[in-house]
Design a protein around this motif. Structure first.
Motif: not given
Lengths: 563, 403
Positions: A6, A9, A11-22
């Motif tokens: 981590d 910051n 930030q995540t390791l890859m291009a990924i949304s941390t929030g719910d994108m459903s």
């Protein structure tokens, strides 16, 4: 996941949304929208009666012959008749014809009808609502019977007046039994009668009962008298003995089982009546029968298969020749012909025949049968109706110039000359009369159009297969043999033909759309029996549309839907 | 002899941690490791000499010995895409390939690493066509150098089994995929005794995989979206950081494995008689076993020869190599691979690793055994003699090429 990942910051390791994108459904990517949409196939449009051809084929595939028959019946109560005698314009527009060979639709129609000879038109096709209005129909030919059937289905009381002693009109009088066995005709007429159509045979309107009587006693009248009056040739010698109308000749045989026949018969004309007359004359003992036609083979309006069969049976053809006089001493002995050549196309689109000066010659004949066309005999109307080209002139709602009096079939202007056109216009007239009696006004549907051109069929899913060959019966000696010539196709051929059909625009539940959908966004609704596209997840890739073998999917711009 | 074997075997095959010892091919050792790792999704496309890995796995899936989905595919590209999908859903997955198949996977190899998916793949090193050749060469996996995959090279069937298990442990901590490489036929189709560790110990070593973010029906995330120039570079930076983390963890994972299972194959390198050596061979794969014998024979003659077996290629063991060669005069790198227009690949990597080192020995690059040609003790002796006689380093020396 290790903490060291981590970094500084969150930030995540890859291009990924941390929030719910459903909430962000992939359907929002779509700019094209597939639609599960059955379309009208060309055959249904080509058929004047608009029979639901792929739909009944689908039932044949499942060997549900009764259900297949019941799918035809709402449009045509006499598939056994049309399956035999129809000129099948449906096949002319069949998309399969551009691939290998057109589907043998008329054979299929006959097959389905023949599987149901022991069944009767089911009651559920008749409206439960019964109406008081009475409709009189003049003529029990295919137009009158079709109209009577459709009116009874709507709940009206129908009485059909027939001048002959038996119902059927031209089906009985004009068409020989080797093409249309009488038990088939009787069965299908009987089926219509069973629904409550009253047929009063042996009553000629204008002679036994005036038309005004019908106008007085019925809420609507339908004129379906057909066209029986033969055109003469208006040439010298026409009055000689041995010269008569081909239709009269057929009528005499068909009603009395005998008709005077010469040894050397000349038939004039190129339509189905000419062919029927010639082939009947052979069966009645003529030694030589010659058809004289003023244009060439290509312009003959007769059904091509019938022309072929006539040739097989020994009928001779003289093309590009026209009688200009008949010669004889009391009885006809010679026909004087003039050679013709084809000029520019006329209104019918066929090339106009022009006489070649000085090319006159004579052929021998002891009987001449004229089959150059018929017009309706409208004497009973006492000139009260507006006519167009010797036929009753109709408005867009099948109504004559007299309010409440409708017409259909060959008696009226419109599509004429064939059984299926008569059945189709009879249906239209019945719809018009129903609207008229219910609402006082008529608004019929416009022209039907197909949305399935050949290039929208995915040919990857079809293999070349030949059209089935119908078995035929041409006995060694035709004399007095009026047995049916065409024997239909086998069950195997019918099943194969049902599978060969592209089923243009008509879903067969092949599951291709469902299988190919990369987003698993299509499923089959078991209750509605239709495919449901989940637009939350459909990305609009169009694979389902492309992989539908038969264009039962449409593809439209999303913008059109989001307006 | 019997006693020696027993002594060696009991050291190698620890009876307390071993469920059974079986004679098996390298491919089957890989398959058995997949079973022990409790992999949930397997997708692979068969290619010689990897085929028997897939064959065995499909049998184990069919018989129910492995509780996994076996996804049949039409290409290696799809096989890798399938395990990318499975791993994205948070499921431990496996695939295997070789040569052309690995080359076909190339695009998805980048995806697997960039998406930080801890996939483990076994690659059987095989030469690339044309000309068609199914025998050992390392160019296939080394050509995938820059995809972001961790790479290990094995010398024995036991090492293959152990490293597949360690690979999952490592991958799932650093969130990078791991490729385990073994030599075609010399390992893949050669039977050796292999100890299968007890399942409960493997379970202890390798806990169930449960990533923080995965594709789920509820509470979904968006994966692999667009990163603008202001954020893409940070993601690449993190991949490098994870590689560095792998370098830290590789010895730890090896220790953990040794602690629980009782076997240790070394970490980045296996150093054989290195400490006082004047001359060093640098090898990888099965050439190492042959080299060991050659080292012993030169030692008997009083020549101080040693051997460095390279076990990891990515992360490249720069520090370990600098340490290992610090007393050596000359290093000869034997490469069963070639980067056309340069030299053997281990050679150029090792040479680069030493450029900034305090001690830089003379270095020779030897290319030998391409396309499965035998590298015999005589071949290696030829290399050693050449190395000893060399007065300055040479980047590319072809061994055994018929001229």
């Amino acid at each position: 996941m290790s903490d060291i990942m981590d970094l500084k910051n969150d930030q995540t390791l890859m291009a990924i949304s941390t929030g719910d994108m459903s909430w962000n459904k992939t359907g929002s990517w779509r700019y094209m929208r597939p639609l599960y949409e059955n379309k009208i196939p060309p055959c249904t449009v080509g058929c004047p009666a608009h029979e639901k051809i792929p739909q009944y084929f689908a039932l044949v595939k499942e060997k549900k012959y009764k259900e297949a028959w019941e799918t035809i019946l709402p449009d045509n109560p006499m598939p056994g008749v049309t399956g035999r005698v129809c000129y099948h314009p449906c096949e002319n527009v069949c998309n399969r014809g551009e691939y290998d060979e057109t589907i043998a639709i008329h054979n299929m129609e006959r097959f389905v009808a023949d599987q149901n000879l022991d069944n009767h038109i089911p009651e559920y096709l008749v409206s439960k609502e019964k109406r008081e209005e009475k409709v009189a129909i003049i003529g029990s030919g295919p137009a009158g019977l079709s109209a009577a059937y459709q009116l009874v289905r709507q709940g009206f009381k129908v009485t059909v007046f027939e001048s002959a002693n038996e119902a059927g009109g031209m089906l009985r009088i004009g068409i020989p039994s080797y093409r249309l066995p009488r038990e088939i005709l009787d069965k299908e007429i009987d089926d219509i009668k069973r629904l409550g159509v009253e047929i009063r045979a042996g009553i000629t309107i204008g002679k036994d009962l005036p038309l005004s009587n019908l106008q007085k006693n019925f809420d609507a009248v339908l004129i379906a008298v057909g066209a029986y009056k033969s055109w003469g040739m208006q040439i010298p010698g026409e009055e000689l003995k041995g010269i008569r109308s081909g239709l009269d000749y057929l009528k005499q045989y068909n009603l009395q089982e005998q008709a005077t026949t010469g040894k050397n018969v000349v038939v004039v004309g190129g339509g189905n009546t000419a062919i029927d007359t010639a082939r009947s004359a052979l069966r009645m003992g003529a030694e030589k029968v010659t058809i004289v036609y003023r244009r060439s083979r290509a312009e003959m309006p007769a059904v091509p298969e019938e022309i072929e069969d006539a040739k097989k049976e020994g009928v001779q053809f003289v093309f590009l020749a026209n009688p200009i006089a008949f010669h004889g001493n009391g009885s006809v002995q010679e026909v004087e012909l003039i050679k013709m050549e084809l000029g520019e196309p006329d209104k019918s689109g066929r090339r106009r025949p022009n006489p070649v000066k000085g090319s006159e010659y004579r052929i021998e004949a002891d009987q001449v049968l004229l089959a150059i066309g018929e017009v309706p005999d409208l004497e009973f109307t006492e000139g009260q109706f507006k006519l167009l080209h010797d036929r009753l002139n109709l408005d867009n709602g099948q109504m004559t110039s007299q309010k409440g009096i409708f017409a259909c079939g060959d008696a009226a202007n419109g599509p004429i000359g064939t059984v299926v056109d008569a059945i189709a216009t009879g249906h239209r007239a019945a719809t018009a009369i129903g609207q008229y009696l219910r609402n006082g006004k008529v608004a019929l549907n416009g022209k039907m159009e197909s949305g399935v051109p050949f290039d929208t069929i995915n040919l990857d899913y079809f293999v070349n297969e030949p059209r089935p060959k119908e078995q035929q019966h041409h006995p060694e000696t035709l004399k007095e043999n009026f047995e049916e010539v065409n024997l239909g196709i086998t069950i195997e051929d019918a099943l194969n033909e049902a599978n060969r059909c592209f089923s243009c625009g008509t879903c067969t539940y092949c599951d291709n759309c469902l299988i190919f959908c990369p987003d698993v966004a299509i499923h089959l609704d078991p209750v509605k029996h239709e495919y449901i596209i989940d637009y939350d997840y459909c990305k609009g890739c169009g694979v389902c549309v492309h992989e539908c073998p038969r264009n039962a999917m449409a593809f439209e711009e999303e913008l059109k839907w989001n307006k | 002899m019997e006693q020696i074997m027993n002594e060696t075997m009991s050291k190698y095959f620890n009876p307390e941690t071993t469920a059974s010892i079986k004679v098996m091919e390298g491919t089957h050792a890989a398959s058995q490791a997949v079973k022990l790792a409790r992999v949930k999704v397997i997708s692979a496309y068969p290619i010689t000499p990897q085929t028997s890995i897939v064959e065995k796995l499909s049998e184990l899936c069919a018989s129910g010995e492995i509780d996994a989905e076996f996804i049949k595919v039409e290409s290696e590209h799809s096989a890798m895409a399938s395990v990318v999908g499975a791993e994205s859903a948070g499921v431990r997955s496996f695939t295997a390939t070789s040569s052309q198949g690995l080359a076909l996977m190339h695009e998805i190899l980048h995806w697997a690493a960039g998406a930080r998916l801890p996939i483990v793949m076994v690659n059987v090193n095989r030469a690339l066509a044309p000309a068609w050749n199914i025998w050992v060469e390392q160019t296939d996996s080394l050509a995938q150098r820059d995809t972001g995959w961790i790479q290990f090279y094995c010398e024995s069937n036991q090492e293959v089994l152990d490293m597949v298990l360690q690979a999952y442990r490592l991958a799932e901590q650093v969130m990078l995929p791991v490729m385990i490489n073994l030599d075609a036929f010399f390992l893949s189709h050669t039977s050796e005794p292999v100890a299968l560790p007890k399942q409960e110990l493997v379970d202890q070593f390798l806990p169930p995989y449960n990533p923080k973010y995965k594709m789920e029906l509820e509470g979904g995330h968006a994966f692999g979206g667009l990163a603008m120039p202001d954020s893409y570079m940070e993601l690449r930076y993190k991949m490098q950081k994870s590689m560095e983390e792998a370098e830290r963890l590789i010895p730890i994972v090896a220790e953990e494995y040794d602690h629980i299972i009782g076997r240790h194959h070394g970490t980045f390198l296996e150093n054989y008689r290195v400490a006082d050596a004047d001359y060093l061979l640098m090898t990888s794969g099965t050439i190492s076993g042959t080299s060991r014998i050659v080292v012993d024979s030169y030692r008997e003659k009083g020549i101080k020869l040693g051997m460095i077996k390279v076990r990891t290629f990515r992360p490249f063991p720069t520090k370990a190599i600098r340490e290992a060669v610090k007393n050596a005069k000359k290093v000869g790198v034997i490469d069963r691979n070639i980067s056309f227009g340069q030299s053997g690949i281990f050679f150029s990597e090792a040479k680069a690793a030493l450029y900034n080192a305090e001690h830089r020995p003379l270095m020779n690059g030897y290319v030998a055994g391409l396309g499965g040609r035998d590298v015999t003790p005589e071949t290696i002796s030829e290399i050693v003699d050449h190395l000893i006689a060399s007065e300055k380093g040479q980047d590319l020396i072809w061994i055994g090429v018929k001229k």
